[in-house]
Design a protein around this motif. Structure first.
Motif, PDB file in Angstrom:
ATOM      1  N   THR A  84      -0.313 -18.982 -31.086  1.00 27.50           N
ATOM      2  CA  THR A  84      -1.474 -18.740 -31.942  1.00 27.50           C
ATOM      3  C   THR A  84      -2.605 -18.116 -31.129  1.00 27.50           C
ATOM      4  O   THR A  84      -2.509 -17.977 -29.906  1.00 27.50           O
ATOM      5  N   ASP A  85      -3.695 -17.755 -31.802  1.00 29.72           N
ATOM      6  CA  ASP A  85      -4.874 -17.152 -31.148  1.00 29.72           C
ATOM      7  C   ASP A  85      -4.481 -15.929 -30.318  1.00 29.72           C
ATOM      8  O   ASP A  85      -4.842 -15.799 -29.149  1.00 29.72           O
ATOM      9  N   ARG A  86      -3.758 -15.017 -30.952  1.00 30.04           N
ATOM     10  CA  ARG A  86      -3.234 -13.850 -30.251  1.00 30.04           C
ATOM     11  C   ARG A  86      -4.298 -12.790 -29.955  1.00 30.04           C
ATOM     12  O   ARG A  86      -4.033 -11.848 -29.196  1.00 30.04           O
ATOM     13  N   GLU A  87      -5.472 -12.950 -30.547  1.00 27.19           N
ATOM     14  CA  GLU A  87      -6.532 -11.972 -30.295  1.00 27.19           C
ATOM     15  C   GLU A  87      -6.905 -11.917 -28.816  1.00 27.19           C
ATOM     16  O   GLU A  87      -7.376 -10.898 -28.316  1.00 27.19           O
ATOM     17  N   ALA A  88      -6.683 -13.024 -28.106  1.00 28.45           N
ATOM     18  CA  ALA A  88      -7.048 -13.076 -26.685  1.00 28.45           C
ATOM     19  C   ALA A  88      -6.006 -12.419 -25.790  1.00 28.45           C
ATOM     20  O   ALA A  88      -6.266 -12.180 -24.603  1.00 28.45           O
ATOM     21  N   TRP A  89      -4.835 -12.114 -26.335  1.00 25.34           N
ATOM     22  CA  TRP A  89      -3.740 -11.637 -25.494  1.00 25.34           C
ATOM     23  C   TRP A  89      -3.984 -10.280 -24.825  1.00 25.34           C
ATOM     24  O   TRP A  89      -3.655 -10.110 -23.644  1.00 25.34           O
ATOM     25  N   PRO A  90      -4.522  -9.270 -25.517  1.00 35.66           N
ATOM     26  CA  PRO A  90      -4.680  -7.962 -24.847  1.00 35.66           C
ATOM     27  C   PRO A  90      -5.546  -8.022 -23.591  1.00 35.66           C
ATOM     28  O   PRO A  90      -5.189  -7.442 -22.554  1.00 35.66           O
ATOM     29  N   ASN A  91      -6.687  -8.713 -23.660  1.00 33.89           N
ATOM     30  CA  ASN A  91      -7.536  -8.820 -22.482  1.00 33.89           C
ATOM     31  C   ASN A  91      -6.860  -9.618 -21.377  1.00 33.89           C
ATOM     32  O   ASN A  91      -6.988  -9.289 -20.187  1.00 33.89           O
ATOM     33  N   LEU A  92      -6.118 -10.653 -21.761  1.00 37.74           N
ATOM     34  CA  LEU A  92      -5.406 -11.448 -20.765  1.00 37.74           C
ATOM     35  C   LEU A  92      -4.280 -10.635 -20.138  1.00 37.74           C
ATOM     36  O   LEU A  92      -4.026 -10.743 -18.924  1.00 37.74           O
ATOM     37  N   ALA A  93      -3.613  -9.804 -20.922  1.00 37.62           N
ATOM     38  CA  ALA A  93      -2.551  -8.950 -20.384  1.00 37.62           C
ATOM     39  C   ALA A  93      -3.104  -8.015 -19.318  1.00 37.62           C
ATOM     40  O   ALA A  93      -2.449  -7.764 -18.295  1.00 37.62           O
ATOM     41  N   ARG A  94      -4.305  -7.503 -19.548  1.00 39.12           N
ATOM     42  CA  ARG A  94      -4.915  -6.628 -18.537  1.00 39.12           C
ATOM     43  C   ARG A  94      -5.238  -7.412 -17.263  1.00 39.12           C
ATOM     44  O   ARG A  94      -4.985  -6.934 -16.149  1.00 39.12           O
ATOM     45  N   ALA A  95      -5.769  -8.620 -17.418  1.00 40.80           N
ATOM     46  CA  ALA A  95      -6.075  -9.442 -16.242  1.00 40.80           C
ATOM     47  C   ALA A  95      -4.813  -9.761 -15.460  1.00 40.80           C
ATOM     48  O   ALA A  95      -4.797  -9.700 -14.218  1.00 40.80           O
ATOM     49  N   VAL A  96      -3.725 -10.108 -16.160  1.00 41.30           N
ATOM     50  CA  VAL A  96      -2.443 -10.384 -15.511  1.00 41.30           C
ATOM     51  C   VAL A  96      -1.959  -9.151 -14.748  1.00 41.30           C
ATOM     52  O   VAL A  96      -1.497  -9.247 -13.601  1.00 41.30           O
ATOM     53  N   THR A  97      -2.094  -7.984 -15.372  1.00 40.34           N
ATOM     54  CA  THR A  97      -1.663  -6.743 -14.730  1.00 40.34           C
ATOM     55  C   THR A  97      -2.492  -6.438 -13.496  1.00 40.34           C
ATOM     56  O   THR A  97      -1.958  -6.053 -12.444  1.00 40.34           O
ATOM     57  N   GLU A  98      -3.784  -6.608 -13.601  1.00 43.50           N
ATOM     58  CA  GLU A  98      -4.662  -6.337 -12.459  1.00 43.50           C
ATOM     59  C   GLU A  98      -4.371  -7.271 -11.297  1.00 43.50           C
ATOM     60  O   GLU A  98      -4.349  -6.849 -10.128  1.00 43.50           O
ATOM     61  N   ASP A  99      -4.118  -8.546 -11.599  1.00 41.94           N
ATOM     62  CA  ASP A  99      -3.774  -9.494 -10.531  1.00 41.94           C
ATOM     63  C   ASP A  99      -2.454  -9.105  -9.871  1.00 41.94           C
ATOM     64  O   ASP A  99      -2.299  -9.194  -8.643  1.00 41.94           O
ATOM     65  N   HIS A 100      -1.477  -8.677 -10.681  1.00 41.88           N
ATOM     66  CA  HIS A 100      -0.203  -8.220 -10.123  1.00 41.88           C
ATOM     67  C   HIS A 100      -0.395  -6.966  -9.274  1.00 41.88           C
ATOM     68  O   HIS A 100       0.204  -6.844  -8.190  1.00 41.88           O
ATOM     69  N   ALA A 101      -1.219  -6.036  -9.742  1.00 44.57           N
ATOM     70  CA  ALA A 101      -1.433  -4.790  -8.997  1.00 44.57           C
ATOM     71  C   ALA A 101      -2.027  -5.081  -7.622  1.00 44.57           C
ATOM     72  O   ALA A 101      -1.605  -4.511  -6.608  1.00 44.57           O
ATOM     73  N   GLU A 102      -2.990  -5.985  -7.590  1.00 45.96           N
ATOM     74  CA  GLU A 102      -3.602  -6.341  -6.308  1.00 45.96           C
ATOM     75  C   GLU A 102      -2.584  -7.028  -5.400  1.00 45.96           C
ATOM     76  O   GLU A 102      -2.490  -6.716  -4.200  1.00 45.96           O
ATOM     77  N   ALA A 103      -1.803  -7.945  -5.979  1.00 47.24           N
ATOM     78  CA  ALA A 103      -0.817  -8.679  -5.186  1.00 47.24           C
ATOM     79  C   ALA A 103       0.271  -7.753  -4.655  1.00 47.24           C
ATOM     80  O   ALA A 103       0.640  -7.814  -3.470  1.00 47.24           O
ATOM     81  N   VAL A 104       0.800  -6.895  -5.517  1.00 52.78           N
ATOM     82  CA  VAL A 104       1.874  -5.989  -5.093  1.00 52.78           C
ATOM     83  C   VAL A 104       1.348  -4.977  -4.075  1.00 52.78           C
ATOM     84  O   VAL A 104       2.007  -4.698  -3.057  1.00 52.78           O
TER      85      VAL A 104
END
Length: 361
Positions: free
Chosen positions: A58-78
């Protein structure tokens, strides 16, 4: 056959960090195990991931912004990982962050933007690793069995088969390997319920060394009721979400007794899973964070047939295994080999999973 250098990434349901690992492989055998490490999410990213997962789709409206944060954290880590180890891989596999898994509805959600990651890293990225399996009628999980099979052939040796790789993360799952015979399924809760209990009582992030559960008393009547859950007796393939099970059955118990009962539930669920296997297992190789809990390991040794040992005994890096598996799946995608099978996910045939993202597209 081309040998690829692939970096695999994955963050499990506990969101305790991004696992990264490089291997060299043709998608059939691993020719070299490279560097591996775990990098923490930013604290705010981890908090948001756990909150999103707890909302059960539920509360899927928050997913797009969270997906970007997850991607940015992965980009920095990789990016840091590649620089530190002087790697220029043929591809990076981006599993993304699972926040919802409902195979009965044909839905699995791994937050992240593979195209954005490819653009930032300027490297090929393989993402959407579960979706083709779901489209083919599969559960979308578990993904790791074909890699377990490769490890069994190269590191363990056929004389130990049948063997089971038992992964105990937030959820527990197994892979049964007997030559070319492969069976796999999710079992039930791994560390998730116990971790949640410990955190709620502000006693840490997890039961370090199993000390809390070791000093508690199991509530046998509550445990018996919990182990009657129908999922635990269903034949595989089957999969579940981190929040498919609740630890509510220990409410009202003390910290120690609740922890002891939840640990016993994890062991009991695994013991029931053993009865669903086609043959008696000779060796159980324990992977994931659960293998660091000596109390859990000892209880499993008491309950399961065959030898029960940490995967590290066979020089298998139990912390890096799932990231290595993602890399292995990426090589199979590049080579055109299937990544999941009817016997592992219930798909209607062998499936080549993953989508290739080119930088700049």
């Amino acid at each position: 056959m081309t040998v690829w250098s692939i970096v695999g990434t994955i963050s499990g349901t506990s969101a305790d960090g991004i696992d990264l690992a490089e291997i060299k492989t043709d998608g059939r055998e691993v020719s070299a195990f490279g560097a591996a490490e775990t990098v923490s999410y930013r604290p705010e990213t981890r908090t948001r991931v756990l909150e999103a997962a707890a909302k059960k789709g539920t509360d899927r409206e928050a997913w797009p912004n969270l997906a970007r944060a997850v991607t940015e954290d992965h980009a920095e880590a990789v990016g840091a990982f590649l620089g530190k180890h002087a790697l220029v891989p043929d591809a990076v596999v981006f599993h993304g962050q699972t926040v919802w898994h409902d195979p009965d509805a044909g839905e699995t959600v791994q937050l992240g933007d593979p195209q954005l990651l490819a653009d930032i890293l300027k490297l090929r990225v393989i993402g959407d690793v579960r979706l083709a399996d779901m489209a083919a009628g599969g559960q979308g999980a578990p993904l790791v069995p074909v890699y377990h099979q490769a490890l069994a052939r190269s590191l363990v040796g056929g004389g130990q088969e049948p063997i089971c790789f038992l992964n105990i993360g937030g959820v527990s799952n197994l892979t049964f390997v007997d030559g070319d015979t492969l069976h796999a399924f999710d079992i039930g809760p791994g560390n998730a319920l116990l971790d949640d209990w410990i955190r709620r009582h502000e006693a840490g992030d997890y039961d370090a060394g199993g000390e809390i559960s070791a000093n508690g008393k199991v509530a046998e009547d509550r445990l018996s009721d919990a182990l009657s859950h129908p999922f635990l007796s269903e034949a595989g393939p089957k999969s579940l979400d981190r929040y498919s099970f609740s630890g509510g059955f220990v409410e009202g118990l003390s910290l120690k007794d609740g922890a002891a009962t939840l640990l016993a539930f994890t062991v009991g669920a695994i013991s029931k899973a053993e009865t669903l296997l086609p043959k008696r297992v000779k060796s159980w190789l324990i992977c994931g964070g659960g293998r660091h809990n000596p109390v859990l390991l000892r209880r499993l040794q008491e309950e399961l047939s065959g030898d029960v040992v940490s995967a590290d005994v066979y020089d298998i890096d139990g912390d890096a295994l799932e990231a290595q598996a993602m890399a292995f799946l990426g090589a199979r995608r590049l080579t055109g080999l299937p990544t999941t099978f009817p016997e592992t996910t219930g798909a209607n045939g062998p499936v080549i999973g993953g989508r290739l993202y080119q930088p700049g597209e």
